[in-house]
Design a protein around this motif. Sequence first.
Motif, PDB file in Angstrom:
ATOM      1  N   ILE A 165       0.905  -0.897  -0.019  1.00 18.00           N
ATOM      2  CA  ILE A 165      -0.002  -0.009  -0.022  1.00 18.00           C
ATOM      3  C   ILE A 165       0.857   1.147   0.027  1.00 18.00           C
ATOM      4  CG2 ILE A 165      -1.806   1.260   1.380  1.00 18.00           C
ATOM      5  CD1 ILE A 165      -2.704  -1.416   2.475  1.00 18.00           C
ATOM      6  N   THR A 217       1.682   5.586  -0.240  1.00 19.47           N
ATOM      7  CA  THR A 217       1.123   6.784   0.625  1.00 19.47           C
ATOM      8  C   THR A 217      -0.207   7.332   0.167  1.00 19.47           C
ATOM      9  OG1 THR A 217       2.389   8.214  -0.791  1.00 19.47           O
ATOM     10  CG2 THR A 217       3.441   7.566   1.271  1.00 19.47           C
ATOM     11  N   ASP A 218      -0.874   6.989  -0.924  1.00 15.86           N
ATOM     12  CA  ASP A 218      -1.997   7.274  -1.493  1.00 15.86           C
ATOM     13  C   ASP A 218      -3.222   6.941  -0.789  1.00 15.86           C
ATOM     14  OD1 ASP A 218      -1.204   8.491  -4.550  1.00 15.86           O
ATOM     15  OD2 ASP A 218      -0.017   6.935  -3.842  1.00 15.86           O
ATOM     16  N   GLU A 219      -2.760   5.529  -0.262  1.00 12.46           N
ATOM     17  CA  GLU A 219      -4.051   4.970   0.374  1.00 12.46           C
ATOM     18  C   GLU A 219      -3.485   4.399   1.796  1.00 12.46           C
ATOM     19  OE1 GLU A 219      -6.680   2.764  -2.817  1.00 12.46           O
ATOM     20  OE2 GLU A 219      -4.896   1.853  -2.410  1.00 12.46           O
ATOM     21  N   HIS A 279      -4.807   5.098   4.440  1.00 14.49           N
ATOM     22  CA  HIS A 279      -5.783   4.734   5.427  1.00 14.49           C
ATOM     23  C   HIS A 279      -6.233   3.270   5.405  1.00 14.49           C
ATOM     24  CE1 HIS A 279      -7.475   5.704   1.412  1.00 14.49           C
ATOM     25  NE2 HIS A 279      -8.365   5.083   1.793  1.00 14.49           N
ATOM     26  N   ARG A 280      -5.780   2.477   4.215  1.00 14.82           N
ATOM     27  CA  ARG A 280      -5.979   1.126   4.259  1.00 14.82           C
ATOM     28  C   ARG A 280      -4.974   0.280   4.882  1.00 14.82           C
ATOM     29  NH1 ARG A 280     -10.151  -0.380   1.114  1.00 14.82           N
ATOM     30  NH2 ARG A 280     -10.986   0.913  -0.625  1.00 14.82           N
ATOM     31  N   SER A 312       4.598   7.298  -3.060  1.00 15.22           N
ATOM     32  CA  SER A 312       3.108   7.379  -3.860  1.00 15.22           C
ATOM     33  C   SER A 312       3.264   6.330  -4.809  1.00 15.22           C
ATOM     34  CB  SER A 312       3.060   8.756  -4.256  1.00 15.22           C
ATOM     35  OG  SER A 312       3.723   9.109  -5.467  1.00 15.22           O
ATOM     36  N   ARG A 313       2.181   6.150  -5.511  1.00 13.54           N
ATOM     37  CA  ARG A 313       1.684   5.360  -6.279  1.00 13.54           C
ATOM     38  C   ARG A 313       2.418   5.749  -7.849  1.00 13.54           C
ATOM     39  NH1 ARG A 313      -2.190   1.869  -8.321  1.00 13.54           N
ATOM     40  NH2 ARG A 313      -2.739   2.009 -10.628  1.00 13.54           N
ATOM     41  N   SER A 353      -6.113  -5.067   0.522  1.00 14.68           N
ATOM     42  CA  SER A 353      -6.447  -3.716  -0.096  1.00 14.68           C
ATOM     43  C   SER A 353      -7.363  -3.381  -1.037  1.00 14.68           C
ATOM     44  CB  SER A 353      -5.342  -2.734   0.132  1.00 14.68           C
ATOM     45  OG  SER A 353      -4.405  -3.218  -1.029  1.00 14.68           O
ATOM     46  N   ARG A 381      -9.752  -2.203  -3.485  1.00 21.05           N
ATOM     47  CA  ARG A 381     -10.484  -1.069  -3.541  1.00 21.05           C
ATOM     48  C   ARG A 381     -11.831  -1.124  -3.605  1.00 21.05           C
ATOM     49  NH1 ARG A 381      -6.732   3.241  -6.758  1.00 21.05           N
ATOM     50  NH2 ARG A 381      -4.797   2.477  -5.925  1.00 21.05           N
ATOM     51  N   GLU A 414     -14.580  -2.092   2.154  1.00 19.56           N
ATOM     52  CA  GLU A 414     -13.841  -2.743   3.032  1.00 19.56           C
ATOM     53  C   GLU A 414     -13.904  -4.404   2.877  1.00 19.56           C
ATOM     54  OE1 GLU A 414     -11.385  -1.111   4.865  1.00 19.56           O
ATOM     55  OE2 GLU A 414     -11.907   0.356   3.620  1.00 19.56           O
TER      56      GLU A 414
END
Length: 293
Positions: free
Chosen positions: A124, A126-128, A130-131, A152-153, A276, A278, A281
């Motif tokens: 995962i 940094t863009d995600e 929260h996951r 990041s992605r 994760s 998308r 959840e």
Amino acid sequence: MLALSARGVLPKADYAIFADTGWEPRSVYQHLDRLEREIAQPAGIPILRVSSGNIRDDALDPDHRFASMPLYILNQDGRPGMTRRQCTGEYKIKPIKKKVRELLGSPYPVRIPQGVHVEQWVGISTDEFHRAKDSDVKYMRNRHPLIDMGWSRGDCVRYLTSLGLADTPKSSCLGCPFHGNAQWRSIRDESPEEWEDVVDFDARIRKGNARATATGNRLLGQAFLHRSRVPLSEAPIDHVTAAEWAARHQEVSDGAESASVEELEEGVADGCSPWSCRGSEPELARDDFGLAS
């Protein structure tokens, strides 16, 4: 992460695990073979391929218990709905956990000694962030190296491009209902055989999975792979605008069908990681003991 590990940017991994649903696009299997040949093997990192079966075959087998895909439903009263998503837990999380237990020398039902665990890397960025979550079992401890590196992605894409891997495909089932129109078009226009496959599957799940139908639990309504809830062969996948979407499908009052044009085009699930996805959840995954974690 495999390339970063193979080149010493990250510590050398003991293993890489690929959970195969049995119904990935041909390009994903070809890419995996290339990674194994050009990246993993020279670095001495085994790629372990694990599976709980073929998700397509299982859905069409009246004698097989099936963990449902998140199909789009058109109920008898015309209202939209979705079936529960159980496929990630059954076809990705479960076989990975099973293999990890074997690697630890404690296959089910052997109890894993207290304090024994693996460090599992989850890709995962940094863009995600929260996951990024802790593992739901004590014998697996999650680490998120890309977040630790601040990648990041975009950073991942640039690094893959520098290695000649810019064409890395998205990993997800060929007939995943979370595909956006762009991915459906790509299958149709670039891989006619695979398009024929998903169109056929879409037609055959109209009344739900075969096991449910065979046991008298026929779906009260119709199931579809495309969110427009029309047969995939007729679905509006050619650059649907907001106005066109609104004309075809009115939003319901509870907001269940709210979707942006971007989501229609790019899809809900931009790839499908076991940890994760998308699409939403993840549902509660069941450990090898059959208990919800």
